[in-house]
Each structure stands twice: as structure tokens, then as C-alpha cells.
Write a protein that holds these residues in place. Structure first.
Motif, PDB file in Angstrom:
ATOM      1  N   LEU A   1       0.821  -1.206   0.000  1.00 54.45           N
ATOM      2  CA  LEU A   1       0.000   0.000   0.000  1.00 54.45           C
ATOM      3  C   LEU A   1       0.855   1.256   0.000  1.00 54.45           C
ATOM      4  O   LEU A   1       1.850   1.329   0.718  1.00 54.45           O
ATOM      5  CB  LEU A   1      -0.912   0.001   1.230  1.00 54.45           C
ATOM      6  N   LYS A   2       0.434   2.232  -0.758  1.00 58.15           N
ATOM      7  CA  LYS A   2       1.135   3.510  -0.822  1.00 58.15           C
ATOM      8  C   LYS A   2       0.498   4.466   0.190  1.00 58.15           C
ATOM      9  O   LYS A   2      -0.719   4.640   0.191  1.00 58.15           O
ATOM     10  CB  LYS A   2       1.023   4.096  -2.228  1.00 58.15           C
ATOM     11  N   PRO A   3       1.304   5.069   1.063  1.00 60.67           N
ATOM     12  CA  PRO A   3       0.736   6.045   1.992  1.00 60.67           C
ATOM     13  C   PRO A   3       0.235   7.272   1.230  1.00 60.67           C
ATOM     14  O   PRO A   3       0.761   7.619   0.177  1.00 60.67           O
ATOM     15  CB  PRO A   3       1.896   6.403   2.913  1.00 60.67           C
ATOM     16  N   ILE A   4      -0.786   7.897   1.761  1.00 63.44           N
ATOM     17  CA  ILE A   4      -1.483   8.980   1.074  1.00 63.44           C
ATOM     18  C   ILE A   4      -1.242  10.307   1.784  1.00 63.44           C
ATOM     19  O   ILE A   4      -1.071  10.354   2.996  1.00 63.44           O
ATOM     20  CB  ILE A   4      -2.992   8.666   1.020  1.00 63.44           C
ATOM     21  N   ASN A   5      -1.256  11.395   1.012  1.00 63.03           N
ATOM     22  CA  ASN A   5      -1.160  12.738   1.585  1.00 63.03           C
ATOM     23  C   ASN A   5      -2.509  13.140   2.178  1.00 63.03           C
ATOM     24  O   ASN A   5      -3.557  12.729   1.687  1.00 63.03           O
ATOM     25  CB  ASN A   5      -0.770  13.758   0.520  1.00 63.03           C
ATOM     26  N   TYR A   6      -2.443  13.972   3.200  1.00 60.70           N
ATOM     27  CA  TYR A   6      -3.649  14.482   3.855  1.00 60.70           C
ATOM     28  C   TYR A   6      -3.531  15.988   4.016  1.00 60.70           C
ATOM     29  O   TYR A   6      -2.426  16.542   3.996  1.00 60.70           O
ATOM     30  CB  TYR A   6      -3.807  13.854   5.244  1.00 60.70           C
TER      31      TYR A   6
ATOM     32  N   ASN B   1      -1.222  10.427  11.501  1.00 61.97           N
ATOM     33  CA  ASN B   1      -0.085   9.553  11.800  1.00 61.97           C
ATOM     34  C   ASN B   1      -0.537   8.125  12.082  1.00 61.97           C
ATOM     35  O   ASN B   1       0.162   7.174  11.735  1.00 61.97           O
ATOM     36  CB  ASN B   1       0.746  10.115  12.949  1.00 61.97           C
ATOM     37  N   SER B   2      -1.716   7.957  12.680  1.00 60.09           N
ATOM     38  CA  SER B   2      -2.223   6.599  12.920  1.00 60.09           C
ATOM     39  C   SER B   2      -2.600   5.931  11.597  1.00 60.09           C
ATOM     40  O   SER B   2      -2.406   4.722  11.437  1.00 60.09           O
ATOM     41  CB  SER B   2      -3.396   6.608  13.901  1.00 60.09           C
ATOM     42  N   TYR B   3      -3.128   6.684  10.632  1.00 56.91           N
ATOM     43  CA  TYR B   3      -3.413   6.132   9.303  1.00 56.91           C
ATOM     44  C   TYR B   3      -2.118   5.628   8.665  1.00 56.91           C
ATOM     45  O   TYR B   3      -2.060   4.527   8.127  1.00 56.91           O
ATOM     46  CB  TYR B   3      -4.046   7.172   8.371  1.00 56.91           C
ATOM     47  N   TRP B   4      -1.089   6.460   8.733  1.00 58.55           N
ATOM     48  CA  TRP B   4       0.196   6.076   8.142  1.00 58.55           C
ATOM     49  C   TRP B   4       0.801   4.881   8.858  1.00 58.55           C
ATOM     50  O   TRP B   4       1.386   3.999   8.230  1.00 58.55           O
ATOM     51  CB  TRP B   4       1.164   7.253   8.155  1.00 58.55           C
ATOM     52  N   ASN B   5       0.678   4.827  10.175  1.00 60.77           N
ATOM     53  CA  ASN B   5       1.218   3.708  10.935  1.00 60.77           C
ATOM     54  C   ASN B   5       0.521   2.407  10.528  1.00 60.77           C
ATOM     55  O   ASN B   5       1.167   1.368  10.411  1.00 60.77           O
ATOM     56  CB  ASN B   5       1.074   3.956  12.441  1.00 60.77           C
ATOM     57  N   ALA B   6      -0.781   2.464  10.304  1.00 59.00           N
ATOM     58  CA  ALA B   6      -1.512   1.278   9.860  1.00 59.00           C
ATOM     59  C   ALA B   6      -1.010   0.802   8.504  1.00 59.00           C
ATOM     60  O   ALA B   6      -0.823  -0.403   8.292  1.00 59.00           O
ATOM     61  CB  ALA B   6      -3.010   1.586   9.798  1.00 59.00           C
ATOM     62  N   ILE B   7      -0.751   1.731   7.580  1.00 59.38           N
ATOM     63  CA  ILE B   7      -0.197   1.386   6.255  1.00 59.38           C
ATOM     64  C   ILE B   7       1.167   0.721   6.434  1.00 59.38           C
ATOM     65  O   ILE B   7       1.465  -0.304   5.803  1.00 59.38           O
ATOM     66  CB  ILE B   7      -0.068   2.643   5.375  1.00 59.38           C
ATOM     67  N   LYS B   8       1.986   1.293   7.293  1.00 59.38           N
ATOM     68  CA  LYS B   8       3.337   0.750   7.525  1.00 59.38           C
ATOM     69  C   LYS B   8       3.245  -0.684   8.068  1.00 59.38           C
ATOM     70  O   LYS B   8       3.979  -1.568   7.615  1.00 59.38           O
ATOM     71  CB  LYS B   8       4.081   1.650   8.521  1.00 59.38           C
ATOM     72  N   GLN B   9       2.340  -0.924   9.009  1.00 63.27           N
ATOM     73  CA  GLN B   9       2.189  -2.259   9.575  1.00 63.27           C
ATOM     74  C   GLN B   9       1.672  -3.251   8.544  1.00 63.27           C
ATOM     75  O   GLN B   9       2.133  -4.390   8.489  1.00 63.27           O
ATOM     76  CB  GLN B   9       1.266  -2.203  10.786  1.00 63.27           C
ATOM     77  N   LEU B  10       0.707  -2.834   7.716  1.00 62.50           N
ATOM     78  CA  LEU B  10       0.195  -3.716   6.672  1.00 62.50           C
ATOM     79  C   LEU B  10       1.274  -4.072   5.654  1.00 62.50           C
ATOM     80  O   LEU B  10       1.352  -5.201   5.190  1.00 62.50           O
ATOM     81  CB  LEU B  10      -1.010  -3.074   5.971  1.00 62.50           C
TER      82      LEU B  10
ATOM     83  N   ALA C   1       4.369  -4.312   6.221  1.00 59.84           N
ATOM     84  CA  ALA C   1       5.375  -5.158   6.859  1.00 59.84           C
ATOM     85  C   ALA C   1       4.957  -6.626   6.921  1.00 59.84           C
ATOM     86  O   ALA C   1       5.775  -7.500   7.196  1.00 59.84           O
ATOM     87  CB  ALA C   1       5.668  -4.651   8.262  1.00 59.84           C
ATOM     88  N   MET C   2       3.684  -6.902   6.643  1.00 61.35           N
ATOM     89  CA  MET C   2       3.191  -8.298   6.720  1.00 61.35           C
ATOM     90  C   MET C   2       3.677  -9.122   5.566  1.00 61.35           C
ATOM     91  O   MET C   2       3.899  -8.729   4.504  1.00 61.35           O
ATOM     92  CB  MET C   2       1.659  -8.295   6.754  1.00 61.35           C
TER      93      MET C   2
END
Length: 92
Positions: free
Chosen positions: A21-26, A80-89, A91-92
Motif C-alpha cells: 500500500l502507498k501512503p497517502i497525503n492528507y 499519523n495513525s493512518y500512516w502507521n496502519a499502512i506501515k504495519q500492513l 510489513a506483513m
């Protein structure tokens, strides 16, 4: 932030992944006593929304008001929590 001011939040490089997943700008927009979060959308994704659901800022389209926060720190924490969720996904 002053009323009407908009802060663009760009994900840190460490979250970007060549696969996954690509993190998104907000955007965080200060209105009255609230801080609205808008999420950047792609051209393909835009087709799924009504015109009044889209917020345009500096030529880029965002899904308008995905969250309403009481302070800028709450809004930043949400993004930041949205981005952290992307980072964790990723990493799977």
C-alpha cells in the motif's frame, strides 16, 4: 494554525514501500473550532464520489472531511495513525 489555514501532511519516507500500500497525503484545515482532515484521491478513485464530496487544494483533489477533530494535535495524531496502519500492513 489560524482559522482557514491548511496544513499539508506528506508521509515520511520510511513509510513508502515499493510494494504494498502507498501512503497517502492528507490536509488539515482549520475551520472555526474544528480541524477537518481531507484525504488525497486518485483520478480513478475520484469517479466514485459526488462533486461536493471532493475538496480541491492547489490543483489536487481530496476526499472532503473524512474526520473532524477538536485540535490540530488530534488531527495530526489521526493522520499519523493512518500512516502507521499502512506501515504495519506493508510489513506483513
Amino acid at each position: 494554525m489560524n482559522e482557514g489555514e491548511i496544513k499539508k501532511m506528506i508521509p515520511p519516507e520510511c513509510i513508502n514501500s515499493k510494494s504494498g500500500l502507498k501512503p497517502i497525503n492528507y490536509l488539515i484545515q482549520h475551520t472555526c473550532d474544528n480541524y477537518l482532515i481531507h484525504r488525497e484521491i486518485s483520478t480513478e478513485e475520484e469517479k466514485g464520489y459526488k462533486e461536493n464530496d471532493i475538496f480541491v487544494y492547489e490543483g489536487t483533489k481530496y476526499l472532503a472531511c473524512i474526520a473532524n477533530c477538536p485540535s490540530v494535535s488530534h488531527a495530526e495524531l489521526a493522520v499519523n495513525s493512518y500512516w502507521n496502519a499502512i506501515k504495519q500492513l506493508n510489513a506483513m
